[in-house]
Design an enzyme around this catalytic site. Structure first.
Site, PDB file in Angstrom:
ATOM      1  N   LYS A 133     -12.352  -4.341  -3.335  1.00  0.00           N
ATOM      2  CA  LYS A 133     -12.889  -2.794  -3.148  1.00  0.00           C
ATOM      3  C   LYS A 133     -12.750  -1.811  -3.701  1.00  0.00           C
ATOM      4  O   LYS A 133     -13.146  -0.599  -4.110  1.00  0.00           O
ATOM      5  CB  LYS A 133     -14.354  -2.585  -2.130  1.00  0.00           C
ATOM      6  CG  LYS A 133     -13.053  -2.712  -1.193  1.00  0.00           C
ATOM      7  CD  LYS A 133     -13.578  -2.613   0.648  1.00  0.00           C
ATOM      8  CE  LYS A 133     -12.614  -2.368   1.290  1.00  0.00           C
ATOM      9  NZ  LYS A 133     -13.427  -3.671   2.715  1.00  0.00           N
ATOM     10  N   LYS A 142      -6.249  -9.492  -7.195  1.00  0.00           N
ATOM     11  CA  LYS A 142      -6.883  -9.861  -5.969  1.00  0.00           C
ATOM     12  C   LYS A 142      -7.783  -9.006  -6.443  1.00  0.00           C
ATOM     13  O   LYS A 142      -7.922  -8.185  -6.795  1.00  0.00           O
ATOM     14  CB  LYS A 142      -6.732  -9.888  -4.415  1.00  0.00           C
ATOM     15  CG  LYS A 142      -7.659 -10.345  -3.625  1.00  0.00           C
ATOM     16  CD  LYS A 142      -7.168  -9.744  -2.266  1.00  0.00           C
ATOM     17  CE  LYS A 142      -7.663  -8.095  -1.286  1.00  0.00           C
ATOM     18  NZ  LYS A 142      -8.298  -8.426  -0.450  1.00  0.00           N
ATOM     19  N   LYS A 146       1.170  -1.239   0.075  1.00  0.00           N
ATOM     20  CA  LYS A 146      -0.178   0.116   1.079  1.00  0.00           C
ATOM     21  C   LYS A 146       1.064   1.682  -0.004  1.00  0.00           C
ATOM     22  O   LYS A 146       0.374   2.677  -0.431  1.00  0.00           O
ATOM     23  CB  LYS A 146      -0.823  -0.231   1.526  1.00  0.00           C
ATOM     24  CG  LYS A 146      -2.335  -0.916   0.506  1.00  0.00           C
ATOM     25  CD  LYS A 146      -3.251  -0.212   2.335  1.00  0.00           C
ATOM     26  CE  LYS A 146      -4.265  -1.451   1.981  1.00  0.00           C
ATOM     27  NZ  LYS A 146      -5.131  -1.439   2.608  1.00  0.00           N
TER      28      LYS A 146
END
Ligand code: AMP
Ligand code: TRP
Length: 329
Positions: A200, A197, A115
């Site tokens: 969202k 993956k 991230k």
């Protein structure tokens, strides 16, 4: 007879929940509550590790509560609560920051590295510290099992390490938790890139199906989903990851076994398979969204309040022991 376990898990309200969240996490929770003590949280203080719009955040907290309920989590059997309403979570996180967690632990976390990327100095301290808050969530309730997707395993391992170190120093305060990762569906992959993956937060809305997606749109996303070379329907995650992913989704949402699907589609092509899968997804979303719509904001708020009371009671007792052990009381 199965032993009753204490189970904790949570989802952060930072985006629209996808069928990946449902297959990898929420659907197993609903199954577990029949024979375990379950606690399911909406972890809003994890969401603010990256910037959130307050109006949207408030809306998402209620929507995720409704998603839990629509997925069959029963507030009479399980505790459903909002993390920020139970201050013990942040209090214990601070204590564990100081007693049990090293900088080196957090620097190793794959999710942080992914991230933060090459902007490690420019992200919030909260993003770095995120796994310690998660450890606090888990350890406060004497949790034995933590059902999560594959990507969260490392964080649960860290919670174990922190708990062991703390116990070594201050006595047997924490139960050592274990991650439970479902084998099939532990990682539902992106519809546009099967090496990633389904998430969202993905920039491409075609890569995921949100639980609240418009149904016609969701069907189109399935029809457009990338496939591998080859024409027959076969389950081979290494060689044909895109098809394997679609089979996983079919099996999970259509309540079928993958080997059975492969048999049924022998001699048939991608076109027919995808058309059927689009119908399976549409049926699942239709039923799910019907349930979702029947739950009002007031219902969701009442469930959260009831959960807060139960969670506060458990954590108050636990925090007293922890504070006493470390000498602040
Ligand atoms: P997140 O959406 O990353 O906050 O994850 C919430 C929960 O859903 C965690 O237990 C994740 O491991 C799980 N999860 C999220 N995305 C997926 C996915 N694509 N496949 C399987 N599980 C997932
Ligand atoms: N970090 C988890 C995720 O991103 C969410 C989470 C926070 C969690 N606290 C938890 C999951 C405690 C399980 C147990 O998915």
């Amino acid at each position: 007879m199965k032993q009753v376990k204490t189970i904790f898990s949570g989802i952060k309200p930072s985006g629209d929940l996808t069928i990946g969240n449902y297959i990898g996490a929420i659907s197993q929770w609903a199954e577990m509550q029949a024979y375990n003590n379950c606690i399911f949280s909406i972890v809003d203080y994890h969401a603010i590790t990256v910037k959130q719009d307050p109006t949207i955040l408030r809306r998402r907290i209620l929507d995720i509560t409704k998603i839990y309920l629509a997925a069959g989590i029963d507030p009479q059997k399980s505790i459903i609560f909002q993390q920020s309403t139970v201050p013990a979570h942040t209090e214990l996180a601070w204590i564990l920051n100081c007693l049990g967690t090293y900088m080196a632990d957090l620097k190793k976390m794959t999710q942080f590295k992914d991230k933060a990327g090459d902007r490690q100095d420019a992200v919030s301290v909260g993003l770095f510290d995120y796994p310690v808050l998660m450890a606090a969530d888990i350890l406060l309730y004497d949790t034995q099992s933590v059902p999560v997707g594959e990507d969260q395993k490392q964080h649960v391992e860290l919670a174990r390490d922190i708990a062991k170190r703390f116990n070594n120093e201050y006595g047997p305060i924490f139960v050592i938790p274990e991650a439970v990762v479902r084998k099939e569906g532990a990682r539902v992959m992106s519809l546009t890139d099967p090496s990633k993956k389904m998430a969202k937060s993905d920039d491409s809305a075609n890569s995921y199906i949100a639980l609240l997606d418009d149904i016609e749109l969701a069907k189109k996303k399935i029809i457009k989903a990338v496939t591998d070379s080859g024409t027959d329907i076969d389950y081979d995650p290494a060689e044909r990851p895109a098809l394997a992913n679609l089979l996983t989704i079919y099996a999970a949402l259509g309540n079928r076994q993958i080997p059975r699907l492969v048999k049924d589609y022998a001699g048939k092509g991608y076109g027919e398979f995808k058309k059927d899968l689009a119908e399976v997804v549409a049926k699942f979303l239709g039923d799910f969204q019907d349930k979702f719509k029947q739950i009002s904001d007031a219902d969701a708020q009442a469930v959260l309040e009831q959960g807060r009371e139960k969670a506060a009671e458990i954590t108050q007792v636990k925090m007293e022991k922890i504070r006493a052990a470390i000498g602040v009381r």
